[in-house]
Design a protein around this motif. Sequence first.
Motif, PDB file in Angstrom:
ATOM      1  N   ASP A  91      61.127  27.121   9.986  1.00  0.00           N
ATOM      2  CA  ASP A  91      60.407  26.866  11.246  1.00  0.00           C
ATOM      3  C   ASP A  91      59.944  28.192  11.837  1.00  0.00           C
ATOM      4  OD1 ASP A  91      59.395  25.887  13.579  1.00  0.00           O
ATOM      5  OD2 ASP A  91      61.340  25.401  14.476  1.00  0.00           O
ATOM      6  N   GLU A 103      54.312  28.857  19.950  1.00  0.00           N
ATOM      7  CA  GLU A 103      54.561  27.419  19.751  1.00  0.00           C
ATOM      8  C   GLU A 103      55.820  26.992  20.485  1.00  0.00           C
ATOM      9  OE1 GLU A 103      55.695  23.605  17.935  1.00  0.00           O
ATOM     10  OE2 GLU A 103      56.902  25.409  17.913  1.00  0.00           O
ATOM     11  N   GLU A 104      56.863  27.800  20.312  1.00  0.00           N
ATOM     12  CA  GLU A 104      58.185  27.392  20.782  1.00  0.00           C
ATOM     13  C   GLU A 104      58.335  27.371  22.303  1.00  0.00           C
ATOM     14  OE1 GLU A 104      59.991  26.046  18.771  1.00  0.00           O
ATOM     15  OE2 GLU A 104      59.812  26.941  16.782  1.00  0.00           O
ATOM     16  N   HIS A 131      66.084  26.212  15.296  1.00  0.00           N
ATOM     17  CA  HIS A 131      66.377  26.563  16.693  1.00  0.00           C
ATOM     18  C   HIS A 131      67.865  26.853  16.874  1.00  0.00           C
ATOM     19  CE1 HIS A 131      62.634  24.019  18.079  1.00  0.00           C
ATOM     20  NE2 HIS A 131      62.378  24.841  17.083  1.00  0.00           N
TER      21      HIS A 131
HETATM   22 ZN   LIG Z   1      60.388  25.026  16.211  1.00  0.00          ZN
END
Ligand SMILES: [Zn+2]
Length: 444
Positions: free
Chosen positions: A149, A181-182, A315
Motif C-alpha cells: 500500500d 492519498e492517505e 496502515h
Molecule cells: Zn492506504
Amino acid sequence: MKYYFLIVVMTTTISFYGQSNTQLYEIIDAVSAQSIEKDIQTLADFGTRNTFSDTISETRGIGAARRWIKQEFETISKNCNNCLDVFYQKDFVTKEGNDRVPHDAWVVNVVAVQRGTKYPNRYVIMSGDIDSRASNTMDFTIDAPGANDNASGMAGTMEAARVLTNYKFESSIVYVGLSGEEQGLFGGAGLANYAKENNWDIIGVLNNDMIGNIKGVDGVIDNRTFRIFSEPVPPTETERQRKMRRFFGGEVDGISRQLARYIHKTTRTYMPEMNPMMVYRLDRFGRGGHHRPFNDLGYAGVRIMEAHENYNQQHQDIREENGIKYGDVIEHVNFDYAKKLTAVNAINLASLASAPPAPDKVAIGGIVQPSAKFKWDKVDGATGYKIYWRDTTSPTWDHSKYVGNVSEYTLDGIVIDNYFFGIASVGENGYESVVAFPNAVFRD
Ligand SMILES: [Zn+2]
C-alpha cells in the motif's frame, strides 16, 4: 466476382483482429515481475513515503521517492525517443482546516503522458500512489515502507509505462504516481482538477491501490482473483437524469460501471486464467481511493485491487504482538500476482487507447413494439458499431450484434422491456470502445 470481393474483405478484417490479439498477448508477456519487485524494493527503501515526510534527503522520505519516480519515467522516455511528457503536478495543502494534515506541504504528483497519435486530447489514466503511512497517519518520521500500500500500484504503473511505450496508440495514456492519498485523496483531487482545467477528455481512470497481496487476513490464499470497484452512477448527474432513470433504467449502468465491465471482459478474453470480480460499489465499505476525486468531477474511474486484504499488513507500524507480525513490508508482496494485475491494466490501457470514442448520443426506442430500436450519432474514427444487451439481472453484457457502419438499427424480436442495451464503437483495427448506455428515448 462478388464472392471474391467478399473473401478479400473478410481476410482483411481477420488479419486486423489477429493483429490486435497478438499485440495484447505480447503486452501480457512483456510485463516483468522482476522489474516490479525491484521498483517496490526501491520504494520501500525510502523508509517512509508519508506525504508530510522529509523532502530534502536523497535517501529517505517522499521527496527522494518522487524524484526517483520522475527519473524512472524520464529514463523510460529516453528509451522511446522521448515519447513521454514527464512533469510534476502539485497543490499546496494546509494544516488549517485539515485534521489529518500535520503541517503545510506541497502534494506532488508525478505525471507521464504518452501522447495519442489520433486523439491526443483523449486520455486513459493508470494511477498508483507514491505515499505511504504507518499506524498513525500523522506520524511522518516512523518507518512506513508501504510495500503493498501502495508501492505495488506505483511499481505496476511504471512497469506498464515501460511495456506500452514500445507501441503507439491513438489516444493518450497517462501514467501517474499520486500523493496525499492517505490523508484525504489530495493528489487525485489535484490531478482531476488539472484535467478539468485543461479540458482533458478522459476515457477512464484505472486506479491501482494494493495489487500485491494474495494471503488474506481470513486465511484465503488466491493469486487469480482481483476486484474492480465501480460506483453505479456519477454523483454529478442532474435531478432530471435521476428522475428519468426511474422510468428508463440505468441504476447500475453509469460510466464507471461500463468501464468496469470493459476491464472485466478484456481480462476474461485475454487472460482467462484470471478471475476478475466486479464489486458494485464505489470502494471498500466506508473506505476511499484515488479514483473517487475523478468520479466527483464526473469522470469514469474504477479501483483495481487484490481480492483478499491483510489488515495486519496495511496502515501498521512494523512490530510483533502476540506472535502476529504487523507492517507493510516487502516480504508479503507477491510479485507474480502484481505482474498479472499490471498486465490487466496494460491490456486495458492498450485496448482503450486503440479504440475510437464511444458514441456520444445514443437514443433508444421501441416502446409497445415487438423490437428495440436505436439511433446514435456516428463517431469520427469508428468503422462500425456493436449493439450489446443483457438480462436486467445480469452484471455483464452477455449478448452482442455487430451491425456495421450505420447510425440506426432495429433488433428484430428483442423486446425493449426485458433487457438493458448499449452501443460500442468499433475501429478499423477491431478495438472497441466502452459501451455507451442510451441517454435519450424516441417514439415513432
Ligand atoms: Zn492506504
